[in-house]
Design a protein around this motif. Structure first.
Motif, mmCIF file in Angstrom:
data_model
loop_
_atom_site.group_PDB
_atom_site.id
_atom_site.type_symbol
_atom_site.label_atom_id
_atom_site.label_comp_id
_atom_site.label_asym_id
_atom_site.label_seq_id
_atom_site.Cartn_x
_atom_site.Cartn_y
_atom_site.Cartn_z
ATOM 1 N N PRO A 57 0.842 -1.207 0.000
ATOM 2 C CA PRO A 57 0.000 0.000 0.000
ATOM 3 C C PRO A 57 0.872 1.250 0.000
ATOM 4 O O PRO A 57 2.000 1.232 0.512
ATOM 5 C CB PRO A 57 -0.791 -0.129 1.307
ATOM 6 C CG PRO A 57 0.054 -1.000 2.176
ATOM 7 C CD PRO A 57 0.756 -1.946 1.257
ATOM 8 N N PRO A 58 0.396 2.323 -0.557
ATOM 9 C CA PRO A 58 1.208 3.551 -0.568
ATOM 10 C C PRO A 58 1.379 4.080 0.855
ATOM 11 O O PRO A 58 0.497 3.916 1.698
ATOM 12 C CB PRO A 58 0.396 4.510 -1.433
ATOM 13 C CG PRO A 58 -0.992 3.978 -1.417
ATOM 14 C CD PRO A 58 -0.882 2.502 -1.216
ATOM 15 N N PRO A 59 2.514 4.698 1.130
ATOM 16 C CA PRO A 59 2.729 5.229 2.485
ATOM 17 C C PRO A 59 1.772 6.375 2.786
ATOM 18 O O PRO A 59 1.343 7.116 1.891
ATOM 19 C CB PRO A 59 4.184 5.708 2.459
ATOM 20 C CG PRO A 59 4.488 5.926 1.022
ATOM 21 C CD PRO A 59 3.644 4.953 0.253
ATOM 22 N N ALA A 60 1.441 6.516 4.071
ATOM 23 C CA ALA A 60 0.509 7.572 4.485
ATOM 24 C C ALA A 60 1.131 8.954 4.286
ATOM 25 O O ALA A 60 0.457 9.887 3.853
ATOM 26 C CB ALA A 60 0.119 7.372 5.945
ATOM 27 N N ALA A 61 2.395 9.065 4.608
ATOM 28 C CA ALA A 61 3.098 10.338 4.430
ATOM 29 C C ALA A 61 4.406 10.050 3.709
ATOM 30 O O ALA A 61 5.004 8.998 3.890
ATOM 31 C CB ALA A 61 3.386 10.978 5.782
ATOM 32 N N PRO A 62 4.853 10.955 2.868
ATOM 33 C CA PRO A 62 6.133 10.708 2.188
ATOM 34 C C PRO A 62 7.264 10.651 3.202
ATOM 35 O O PRO A 62 7.265 11.394 4.188
ATOM 36 C CB PRO A 62 6.282 11.899 1.240
ATOM 37 C CG PRO A 62 5.365 12.939 1.755
ATOM 38 C CD PRO A 62 4.272 12.233 2.487
ATOM 39 N N PRO A 63 8.221 9.752 2.992
ATOM 40 C CA PRO A 63 9.323 9.636 3.948
ATOM 41 C C PRO A 63 10.225 10.858 3.876
ATOM 42 O O PRO A 63 10.308 11.539 2.854
ATOM 43 C CB PRO A 63 10.068 8.381 3.479
ATOM 44 C CG PRO A 63 9.727 8.264 2.033
ATOM 45 C CD PRO A 63 8.342 8.814 1.887
ATOM 46 N N PRO A 64 10.918 11.139 4.974
ATOM 47 C CA PRO A 64 11.864 12.261 4.936
ATOM 48 C C PRO A 64 13.016 11.952 3.982
ATOM 49 O O PRO A 64 13.335 10.797 3.716
ATOM 50 C CB PRO A 64 12.366 12.369 6.384
ATOM 51 C CG PRO A 64 12.037 11.066 7.003
ATOM 52 C CD PRO A 64 10.871 10.490 6.270
#
Length: 143
Positions: A57-64
């Protein structure tokens, strides 16, 4: 009783062939070769990799994102801050690897930077356990 052998009677008879018939021998050898080829297991030269199964599934927030730049002289910068050397680079990589949600490391080498500097950054990331690293800026190498 005697038998009359004349030279004319020997000329009319065909010569005896003393050569071996190799056709059945070749047939047997071909059958054995085919059986050998079928029974030899296929050698697989493969690299074992742990590949993901299915689509994650796509991540909830983009990674740093951490930006690592390599200058033409081989010097390194970490998010715009110059690094003092290899120990400083490994310390930063260890901090990134210790995080549960590792940030993405974007490695941007300059066109004139030595390959040894790029290899040093990749090796430090591997040693410290940073798994999310990628090369960016490859369009500068296209001609």
């Amino acid at each position: 009783m005697a038998m009359n052998v004349s030279p004319d009677s020997a000329a009319n008879e065909p010569d005896v062939l003393v050569d071996i018939n190799t056709t059945p021998l070749i047939d047997v050898m071909l059958v054995l070769l085919i059986m050998l080829i079928i029974t030899i297991p296929i050698q697989m030269h493969s690299v074992k990799m742990n590949l993901p199964v299915g689509n994650p599934p796509p991540p909830a927030a983009p990674p740093p994102v951490v930006q690592v730049d390599i200058r033409p002289d081989g010097g390194l910068t970490w998010n715009g801050t110059p690094l003092s050397g290899r120990a400083d680079l490994e310390q930063h990589m260890a901090q990134v690897a210790a995080q549960t949600d590792q940030p993405e490391i974007h490695l941007l080498p300059d066109r004139l930077s030595p390959y040894s500097a790029v290899a040093e950054v990749l090796a430090a990331a591997q040693r410290e356990g940073a798994t999310r690293i990628g090369l960016i800026g490859n369009e500068q190498y296209m001609q």
